[in-house]
Write a protein that holds these residues in place. Structure first.
Motif, PDB file in Angstrom:
ATOM      1  N   VAL A 177       0.832  -1.206   0.000  1.00 56.60           N
ATOM      2  CA  VAL A 177       0.000   0.000   0.000  1.00 56.60           C
ATOM      3  C   VAL A 177       0.869   1.259   0.000  1.00 56.60           C
ATOM      4  N   VAL A 178       1.875   1.278   0.864  1.00 60.27           N
ATOM      5  CA  VAL A 178       2.733   2.468   0.954  1.00 60.27           C
ATOM      6  C   VAL A 178       3.464   2.707  -0.364  1.00 60.27           C
ATOM      7  N   TRP A 179       3.920   1.643  -0.995  1.00 60.41           N
ATOM      8  CA  TRP A 179       4.649   1.787  -2.258  1.00 60.41           C
ATOM      9  C   TRP A 179       3.740   2.310  -3.362  1.00 60.41           C
ATOM     10  N   ARG A 180       2.532   1.763  -3.474  1.00 57.64           N
ATOM     11  CA  ARG A 180       1.616   2.183  -4.520  1.00 57.64           C
ATOM     12  C   ARG A 180       1.139   3.617  -4.311  1.00 57.64           C
ATOM     13  N   THR A 181       0.813   3.983  -3.089  1.00 58.43           N
ATOM     14  CA  THR A 181       0.370   5.349  -2.845  1.00 58.43           C
ATOM     15  C   THR A 181       1.524   6.328  -2.980  1.00 58.43           C
ATOM     16  N   GLY A 182       2.732   5.883  -2.675  1.00 58.58           N
ATOM     17  CA  GLY A 182       3.887   6.749  -2.894  1.00 58.58           C
ATOM     18  C   GLY A 182       4.082   7.077  -4.355  1.00 58.58           C
ATOM     19  N   ASP A 183       3.659   6.160  -5.243  1.00 60.42           N
ATOM     20  CA  ASP A 183       3.739   6.428  -6.673  1.00 60.42           C
ATOM     21  C   ASP A 183       2.845   7.595  -7.065  1.00 60.42           C
ATOM     22  N   VAL A 184       1.715   7.760  -6.365  1.00 56.96           N
ATOM     23  CA  VAL A 184       0.825   8.889  -6.642  1.00 56.96           C
ATOM     24  C   VAL A 184       1.480  10.207  -6.225  1.00 56.96           C
ATOM     25  N   LEU A 185       2.224  10.176  -5.139  1.00 60.04           N
ATOM     26  CA  LEU A 185       2.829  11.393  -4.598  1.00 60.04           C
ATOM     27  C   LEU A 185       4.145  11.766  -5.276  1.00 60.04           C
ATOM     28  N   ALA A 186       4.691  10.869  -6.068  1.00 54.58           N
ATOM     29  CA  ALA A 186       5.982  11.142  -6.704  1.00 54.58           C
ATOM     30  C   ALA A 186       5.852  12.274  -7.726  1.00 54.58           C
ATOM     31  N   PRO A 187       6.862  13.140  -7.833  1.00 53.91           N
ATOM     32  CA  PRO A 187       6.817  14.207  -8.851  1.00 53.91           C
ATOM     33  C   PRO A 187       6.741  13.615 -10.256  1.00 53.91           C
TER      34      PRO A 187
END
Length: 251
Positions: free
Chosen positions: A81-91
């Motif tokens: 979950v953290v990895w996938r949602t971090g993809d949304v927050l990535a520039p």
């Protein structure tokens, strides 16, 4: 306190569509942050509380293996979950050429329904927008060059007006380009958020399965074996040294 800056003559007004697209990206990233925080809270609960409750009841190697597997499943779910949602927050860097990527099939279908809303009346592709903007800038530059050599006031006014119109048209086309870039960027973030939601559901099932496996690991503990005594013929007189508790065959 200084006075607010006056808008430049010929400059287009602020674009509400562009502002809405940027706000939507902010909202989608806020959703991703909430999902990350929720996953982190679940992970902290599973990893911190679970071992203290269950570890004292693990009585054999099978229980330890089952509990460890459950913990591992839960950790994998949280990390996913953290990895996938971090993809949304990535520039992200959006370009007009991204419109050709398979990920933006939905956006292209939306554009095809009404191309003029995205490209304006003079173009139908991102390359057409670039050509139209270069053309308007070239026309404006040539009119301004003629204006610098013009002595007739009437012709100078006409050249000034036409150059301003060409500059304004170039700015409007640039606005369309910025809108299109904002659409591409927002669509990328939207697709990442959709993948994150889908994977969050799968990861939640993993966390649930891991938690159930961990909690139920000690439930297969074996009952203590029952001792059955087979007694022979009773002696005539039981020895005095033998008590009933020590020898169940003594009556």
């Amino acid at each position: 306190m200084s006075a607010p800056a006056e808008p430049q003559p010929g400059a287009p007004d602020p674009d509400p569509v562009l502002a809405d697209l940027r706000a939507s990206v902010t909202d989608m990233r806020a959703t991703a942050r909430w999902m990350t925080a929720a996953a982190a809270a679940v992970g902290a609960l599973v990893l911190a509380g679970g071992p203290l409750v269950v570890v004292k009841d693990l009585d054999d190697a099978g229980d330890v293996v089952a509990a460890s597997g459950g913990m591992l499943l839960a950790v994998v779910g949280v990390v996913w979950v953290v990895w996938r949602t971090g993809d949304v927050l990535a520039p992200r860097t959006a370009t007009l050429d991204d419109l050709g990527s398979p990920e933006l099939d939905g956006l292209r279908a939306l554009i095809d329904r009404s191309p003029a809303d995205f490209y304006g009346p003079t173009a139908s592709t991102p390359a057409g927008l670039r050509r139209e903007r270069r053309l308007r800038l070239t026309v404006a530059a040539r009119l301004e060059a003629l204006l610098a050599r013009e002595d007739d006031p009437a012709r100078a006014r006409i050249l000034t007006h036409e150059a301003a119109v060409a500059r304004r048209n170039a700015l409007l086309i640039q606005r369309l380009q910025h809108r299109l870039l904002a659409w591409v960027h927002a669509w990328h973030v939207r697709q990442s958020l959709r993948r994150a939601r889908r994977d969050t559901l799968i990861a939640s099932l993993l966390v649930l399965a891991g938690a159930v496996l961990y909690v139920t690991a000690p439930l297969d503990a074996k009952a203590e074996p029952t001792v059955v005594y087979v007694c022979g013929a009773a002696p005539a007189a039981p020895p005095k040294a033998v008590h009933l508790k020590e020898d169940p065959c003594v009556r």
